[in-house]
Write a protein that holds these residues in place. Structure first.
Motif, PDB file in Angstrom:
ATOM      1  N   PHE A  32       0.798  -1.217   0.000  1.00  0.00           N
ATOM      2  CA  PHE A  32       0.000   0.000   0.000  1.00  0.00           C
ATOM      3  C   PHE A  32       0.839   1.280   0.000  1.00  0.00           C
ATOM      4  O   PHE A  32       0.360   2.302  -0.484  1.00  0.00           O
ATOM      5  N   GLU A  33       2.054   1.252   0.497  1.00  0.00           N
ATOM      6  CA  GLU A  33       2.918   2.436   0.380  1.00  0.00           C
ATOM      7  C   GLU A  33       3.111   2.790  -1.096  1.00  0.00           C
ATOM      8  O   GLU A  33       3.015   3.950  -1.481  1.00  0.00           O
ATOM      9  N   HIS A  34       3.382   1.780  -1.893  1.00  0.00           N
ATOM     10  CA  HIS A  34       3.568   2.013  -3.328  1.00  0.00           C
ATOM     11  C   HIS A  34       2.285   2.528  -3.968  1.00  0.00           C
ATOM     12  O   HIS A  34       2.302   3.491  -4.730  1.00  0.00           O
ATOM     13  N   TYR A  35       1.162   1.907  -3.656  1.00  0.00           N
ATOM     14  CA  TYR A  35      -0.109   2.324  -4.244  1.00  0.00           C
ATOM     15  C   TYR A  35      -0.455   3.759  -3.843  1.00  0.00           C
ATOM     16  O   TYR A  35      -0.847   4.561  -4.699  1.00  0.00           O
ATOM     17  N   ILE A  36      -0.292   4.094  -2.580  1.00  0.00           N
ATOM     18  CA  ILE A  36      -0.595   5.444  -2.101  1.00  0.00           C
ATOM     19  C   ILE A  36       0.268   6.476  -2.813  1.00  0.00           C
ATOM     20  O   ILE A  36      -0.217   7.541  -3.196  1.00  0.00           O
ATOM     21  N   SER A  37       1.540   6.155  -3.008  1.00  0.00           N
ATOM     22  CA  SER A  37       2.437   7.117  -3.654  1.00  0.00           C
ATOM     23  C   SER A  37       2.055   7.370  -5.115  1.00  0.00           C
ATOM     24  O   SER A  37       2.346   8.437  -5.656  1.00  0.00           O
ATOM     25  N   GLN A  38       1.379   6.425  -5.738  1.00  0.00           N
ATOM     26  CA  GLN A  38       1.048   6.527  -7.158  1.00  0.00           C
ATOM     27  C   GLN A  38      -0.381   6.999  -7.452  1.00  0.00           C
ATOM     28  O   GLN A  38      -0.700   7.314  -8.592  1.00  0.00           O
ATOM     29  N   ASN A  39      -1.244   7.043  -6.432  1.00  0.00           N
ATOM     30  CA  ASN A  39      -2.661   7.337  -6.661  1.00  0.00           C
ATOM     31  C   ASN A  39      -3.193   8.357  -5.667  1.00  0.00           C
ATOM     32  O   ASN A  39      -2.675   8.504  -4.573  1.00  0.00           O
ATOM     33  N   LYS A  40      -4.267   9.038  -6.056  1.00  0.00           N
ATOM     34  CA  LYS A  40      -4.865  10.070  -5.206  1.00  0.00           C
ATOM     35  C   LYS A  40      -5.666   9.495  -4.054  1.00  0.00           C
ATOM     36  O   LYS A  40      -5.771  10.099  -2.996  1.00  0.00           O
TER      37      LYS A  40
END
Length: 90
Positions: free
Chosen positions: A30-38
């Motif tokens: 989720f760190e990766h997902y959060i960094s890439q999405n609003k």
């Protein structure tokens, strides 16, 4: 039971446990997902257990989202209990 993560229409459905054995991969994912999405929304309907490490992980991801001006939400059964555990009344 391992933690299973699936996604449908922008909502992540979690199944299993968020505990000391699954928390590292949960955070990394989720760190990766959060960094890439609003916006990140996780559904907790099928979570069977969340230990103190799991709560800390959710708190960490929430803080990361706030820091990066992103939205991080938990929904489903148990989400209110988790919110209350992360935000105890003063």
């Amino acid at each position: 039971m391992a933690l299973q993560i699936s996604e449908k229409k922008g909502i992540f459905y979690l199944k299993g446990k968020i505990n000391c054995t699954t928390v590292k991969s949960f955070i990394t994912y989720f760190e990766h997902y959060i960094s890439q999405n609003k916006k990140t929304v996780i559904n907790l309907d099928k979570i069977k257990e969340i230990d103190s490490d799991g709560l800390k992980a959710i708190k960490k991801l929430r803080a990361l989202a706030i820091k990066n001006q992103k939205i991080f939400s938990t929904i489903g059964n148990g989400a209110k209990d988790i919110f209350n555990r992360l935000n105890p009344a003063s």
